[in-house]
Design a protein around this motif. Structure first.
Motif, mmCIF file in Angstrom:
data_model
loop_
_atom_site.group_PDB
_atom_site.id
_atom_site.type_symbol
_atom_site.label_atom_id
_atom_site.label_comp_id
_atom_site.label_asym_id
_atom_site.label_seq_id
_atom_site.Cartn_x
_atom_site.Cartn_y
_atom_site.Cartn_z
ATOM 1 N N LYS A 187 0.850 -1.190 0.000
ATOM 2 C CA LYS A 187 0.000 0.000 0.000
ATOM 3 C C LYS A 187 0.886 1.239 0.000
ATOM 4 N N ILE A 188 0.380 2.295 -0.625
ATOM 5 C CA ILE A 188 1.021 3.602 -0.580
ATOM 6 C C ILE A 188 -0.017 4.596 -0.074
ATOM 7 N N ASN A 189 0.267 5.189 1.083
ATOM 8 C CA ASN A 189 -0.683 6.129 1.697
ATOM 9 C C ASN A 189 -2.085 5.535 1.776
ATOM 10 N N GLY A 190 -2.139 4.265 2.133
ATOM 11 C CA GLY A 190 -3.416 3.585 2.289
ATOM 12 C C GLY A 190 -4.029 3.065 1.010
ATOM 13 N N GLN A 191 -3.412 3.365 -0.143
ATOM 14 C CA GLN A 191 -3.943 2.906 -1.420
ATOM 15 C C GLN A 191 -3.272 1.600 -1.830
ATOM 16 N N PRO A 192 -4.051 0.594 -2.165
ATOM 17 C CA PRO A 192 -3.458 -0.702 -2.516
ATOM 18 C C PRO A 192 -2.730 -0.660 -3.857
ATOM 19 N N ILE A 193 -1.565 -1.305 -3.900
ATOM 20 C CA ILE A 193 -0.843 -1.513 -5.143
ATOM 21 C C ILE A 193 -1.129 -2.936 -5.598
ATOM 22 N N ILE A 194 -1.776 -3.046 -6.752
ATOM 23 C CA ILE A 194 -2.257 -4.327 -7.245
ATOM 24 C C ILE A 194 -1.399 -4.792 -8.410
ATOM 25 N N ALA A 195 -1.016 -6.060 -8.369
ATOM 26 C CA ALA A 195 -0.362 -6.704 -9.506
ATOM 27 C C ALA A 195 -1.404 -7.512 -10.270
ATOM 28 N N PHE A 196 -1.471 -7.276 -11.567
ATOM 29 C CA PHE A 196 -2.360 -8.012 -12.455
ATOM 30 C C PHE A 196 -1.501 -8.963 -13.293
ATOM 31 N N THR A 197 -1.802 -10.242 -13.236
ATOM 32 C CA THR A 197 -1.103 -11.202 -14.085
ATOM 33 C C THR A 197 -2.061 -11.710 -15.142
ATOM 34 N N LEU A 198 -1.693 -11.494 -16.395
ATOM 35 C CA LEU A 198 -2.475 -11.924 -17.543
ATOM 36 C C LEU A 198 -1.814 -13.170 -18.106
ATOM 37 N N ALA A 199 -2.575 -14.216 -18.338
ATOM 38 C CA ALA A 199 -2.015 -15.465 -18.871
ATOM 39 C C ALA A 199 -2.869 -15.948 -20.037
ATOM 40 N N ASN A 200 -2.200 -16.330 -21.142
ATOM 41 C CA ASN A 200 -2.967 -16.883 -22.254
ATOM 42 C C ASN A 200 -2.963 -18.410 -22.196
ATOM 43 N N ASP A 201 -3.569 -19.027 -23.170
ATOM 44 C CA ASP A 201 -3.743 -20.481 -23.129
ATOM 45 C C ASP A 201 -2.463 -21.250 -23.457
ATOM 46 N N HIS A 202 -1.406 -20.534 -23.882
ATOM 47 C CA HIS A 202 -0.150 -21.187 -24.269
ATOM 48 C C HIS A 202 0.939 -21.034 -23.212
ATOM 49 N N GLY A 203 0.628 -20.345 -22.104
ATOM 50 C CA GLY A 203 1.600 -20.211 -21.031
ATOM 51 C C GLY A 203 2.302 -18.872 -20.958
ATOM 52 N N MET A 204 2.101 -17.991 -21.949
ATOM 53 C CA MET A 204 2.678 -16.652 -21.864
ATOM 54 C C MET A 204 1.967 -15.868 -20.768
ATOM 55 N N GLU A 205 2.757 -15.150 -19.963
ATOM 56 C CA GLU A 205 2.201 -14.344 -18.881
ATOM 57 C C GLU A 205 2.793 -12.945 -18.893
ATOM 58 N N VAL A 206 1.953 -11.971 -18.561
ATOM 59 C CA VAL A 206 2.374 -10.579 -18.403
ATOM 60 C C VAL A 206 1.880 -10.105 -17.046
ATOM 61 N N THR A 207 2.793 -9.562 -16.233
ATOM 62 C CA THR A 207 2.414 -9.009 -14.939
ATOM 63 C C THR A 207 2.678 -7.512 -14.941
ATOM 64 N N CYS A 208 1.688 -6.758 -14.466
ATOM 65 C CA CYS A 208 1.797 -5.302 -14.451
ATOM 66 C C CYS A 208 1.138 -4.762 -13.182
ATOM 67 N N LEU A 209 1.505 -3.537 -12.820
ATOM 68 C CA LEU A 209 1.024 -2.906 -11.595
ATOM 69 C C LEU A 209 0.113 -1.731 -11.909
ATOM 70 N N ASN A 210 -0.783 -1.422 -10.957
ATOM 71 C CA ASN A 210 -1.567 -0.193 -11.106
ATOM 72 C C ASN A 210 -0.741 1.039 -10.737
ATOM 73 N N TYR A 211 0.466 0.835 -10.246
ATOM 74 C CA TYR A 211 1.395 1.934 -9.989
ATOM 75 C C TYR A 211 2.233 2.174 -11.248
ATOM 76 N N GLY A 212 1.981 3.291 -11.923
ATOM 77 C CA GLY A 212 2.729 3.634 -13.126
ATOM 78 C C GLY A 212 2.453 2.761 -14.324
ATOM 79 N N CYS A 213 1.439 1.897 -14.243
ATOM 80 C CA CYS A 213 1.168 0.894 -15.291
ATOM 81 C C CYS A 213 2.432 0.076 -15.581
ATOM 82 N N ILE A 214 3.235 -0.155 -14.560
ATOM 83 C CA ILE A 214 4.558 -0.764 -14.731
ATOM 84 C C ILE A 214 4.439 -2.240 -15.069
ATOM 85 N N ILE A 215 5.130 -2.659 -16.118
ATOM 86 C CA ILE A 215 5.244 -4.070 -16.476
ATOM 87 C C ILE A 215 6.443 -4.647 -15.734
#
Length: 349
Positions: A10-38
């Motif tokens: 959390k930053i100043n009480g705001q949650p920092i969330i990691a989103f992990t996107l996965a396709n059917d072939h095993g490729m994954e992308v993880t990104c944050l709601n902070y700065g849209c950082i990959i």
């Protein structure tokens, strides 16, 4: 297709969330709601081994400073603006000066230190996350309220598509990019010197001593900037060309693309077999070979150093506000800004 959300801190009480996107072939992308950082892109090598092909800090706290802008969305204006000022509609605007009196990558906070609103989505053939933010009038010195939306979409073709949209209530300079550093060796087993880069570009922009375009548009023929047949990055980095030496032995230069959505940028690592194809509708790309990556940071389990990754920053031309012969980067009031860059990962055996 799969979407996983996980709170990291959390930053100043705001949650920092990691989103992990996965396709059917095993490729994954993880990104944050902070700065849209990959923070991670997992793709296979020629032996089917999935590894991370982007640079990331080991500890989230390093993103709070993020000197190399690792993985982030950059805005309102990607690149440098000379003397941190510009004139628009008869008025002079003064921006936050954060590099030698110049304005770099949106200023002190920019878009890379913003906690974005975020919503994930999942469909049959794609999965993604949509980030949104209102950049208010006067932020970093820019005019107008701008509503911005950045969408990351992963599909079953092993394509990551980044779509940018924005609308402003006043005329304002505006061009976004993503500042992910790629290293196709996987888990940063090696630096990028053996990577090969090929690009459909006949022209590049020479820089002055502050790394800002001089205004000249130069033919790449006979220079280390001629990537039309492809070059190994070691060959570029070892060049004695004054422009290569100027920025710390490598690229930190804008190229004007000849074509769009036509496999115009191809990065290849022969040992792993991984290929990255970048396609965009932007006028140009800033290629940065990590010459100024600061030492002493913990990245991917290593101490950071030069040449650990390469950025392919698709965007309008830097400092376009001072060069009328460059394509304009002014977003007109009420006009929709829309830009898409696609990153396709392939394997050569």
């Amino acid at each position: 297709m799969k979407l996983v959300q996980e709170q990291r801190t959390k930053i100043n009480g705001q949650p920092i969330i990691a989103f992990t996107l996965a396709n059917d072939h095993g490729m994954e992308v993880t990104c944050l709601n902070y700065g849209c950082i990959i923070t991670s892109i997992l793709v296979p090598d020629k032996n089917g081994k999935y590894e991370n092909v982007v640079l990331a800090f080991d500890d989230f706290s390093s993103y709070l400073t993020n000197r190399p802008y690792l993985g982030a969305v950059i805005g309102r204006v990607a690149g440098r603006i000379k003397n941190s000022c510009f004139e628009l509609n008869g008025k002079t605007y003064r921006l936050y000066a954060n590099e030698n009196g110049n304005h770099l990558h949106g200023g002190k906070k920019g878009f890379h230190h913003i906690i974005w609103q975020a919503a994930g989505f999942s469909k049959k053939e794609e999965v993604g996350v949509c980030f949104s933010h209102r950049s208010v009038d006067g932020e970093e010195g820019y005019p107008g309220n701008v509503d911005v939306q950045v969408t990351y979409t992963l599909n079953n073709e092993n394509e990551l598509i980044i779509s940018y949209q924005a609308i402003s209530d006043e005329d304002t300079p505006f061009t976004l990019t993503n500042h992910t550093y790629f290293n196709l060796s996987g888990n940063v087993k090696k630096d990028i010197l053996q990577h090969e880069l090929k690009m459909k570009s006949d022209r590049f922009l020479p820089l002055d001593h502050e790394f800002i375009p001089t205004g000249e548009i130069k033919d790449v023929t006979g220079t280390p900037f001629d990537l039309r047949q492809g070059k190994k990055l070691r060959e570029v980095i070892e060049s004695t060309d004054p422009q290569i030496r100027l920025v710390g032995q490598g690229y930190d230069h804008p190229f004007i693309l000849n074509t769009h959505h036509d496999e115009e940028i191809v990065l290849f690592d022969r040992e792993s077999g991984r290929t990255l194809v970048v396609e965009t509708d932007e006028v140009g790309v800033v290629v940065y070979t990590g010459n100024q990556i600061p030492h002493g940071e913990k990245m991917n389990g290593l101490q950071s150093r030069k040449y650990l990754g390469i950025c392919l920053e698709t965007q309008a031309l830097p400092d376009a506000v001072h060069h009328p012969h460059f394509p304009s980067c002014i977003l007109q009031a009420g006009q929709l800004y829309s830009s898409t860059t696609k990153y396709t990962f392939r394997v050569s055996y």
